[in-house]
Motif scaffolding. Structure first.
Motif, short mmCIF file in Angstrom:
data_model
loop_
_atom_site.label_atom_id
_atom_site.label_comp_id
_atom_site.label_asym_id
_atom_site.label_seq_id
_atom_site.Cartn_x
_atom_site.Cartn_y
_atom_site.Cartn_z
N ARG A 54 -3.66 1.95 -2.92
CA ARG A 54 -4.28 1.68 -1.65
C ARG A 54 -3.41 2.27 -0.71
NH1 ARG A 54 -4.34 -3.76 -3.59
NH2 ARG A 54 -2.22 -3.74 -2.97
N SER A 55 -4.33 3.13 0.29
CA SER A 55 -3.77 4.02 1.61
C SER A 55 -3.61 3.18 2.96
CB SER A 55 -4.53 5.17 1.58
OG SER A 55 -4.78 6.01 0.34
N HIS A 56 -4.15 1.82 2.71
CA HIS A 56 -4.23 0.99 4.02
C HIS A 56 -3.41 -0.19 3.66
CE1 HIS A 56 -7.79 0.52 1.67
NE2 HIS A 56 -7.35 -0.78 1.88
N TYR A 105 0.84 -1.14 0.14
CA TYR A 105 0.11 0.06 0.05
C TYR A 105 0.95 1.30 -0.01
CZ TYR A 105 0.77 0.91 4.99
OH TYR A 105 1.59 0.99 6.32
#
Ligand code: FES
Length: 147
Positions: free
Chosen positions: A60-62, A29
């Motif tokens: 994705r940021s997670h 991520y």
């Protein structure tokens, strides 16, 4: 590591996308802490970097689970039972899209065509594409992957 990725790619034309891909390939991520580093090295604002990350569904940021399941939601797969399969997969993994199962094994993501329309409905688990997936076939796959 982020600095090394950015230094290695920052001179390429349109460097932001290759950098984001490389960061995600490495970490799974794009960590929030990487945004100011990327912005500074490319002389962009943080908002510009965030804008690109949020524009592309791929990024994705997670953190993600051990495996990422992409379920095709495009037309050919929908016509071949994709919606039923999708509901089954959500129930089996206990997550909605962009979620990660409680055991951290699976992250579920939508995708719009995997180039495997002739064998719809299709999913991808990490780098492996699976065609003609039924709920039963998906359950067998999960069992194989987790035992
Ligand atoms: Fe699902 Fe193309 S529509 S693989």
């Amino acid at each position: 590591m982020i600095e090394r990725i950015v230094e290695g790619l920052k001179h390429k034309p349109g460097a932001l996308l290759p950098i984001l891909h490389s960061v995600q390939d490495h970490f799974g991520y794009i960590p929030e802490s990487s945004v100011p580093i990327i912005a500074e090295k490319l002389q962009l604002s943080r908002a510009e970097v965030h804008g690109v990350i949020s524009f592309y569904h791929h990024f994705r940021s997670h953190p993600v689970g051990c495996r990422v399941v992409h379920v095709c939601r495009a037309e050919a797969c929908q016509a071949m039972g994709g919606r039923t399969l999708e509901e089954h997969i959500k129930a089996r993994l206990g997550v909605d899209y962009h979620g990660t199962s409680s055991d951290n094994e699976f992250t579920l993501e939508p995708v719009y065509c995997l180039g495997n329309c002739a064998c719809a409905p299709s999913i991808r688990v990490n780098d492996d594409i699976h065609g003609r997936v039924t709920p039963q076939k998906f359950d067998r796959l999960v069992d194989e992957l987790t035992t």
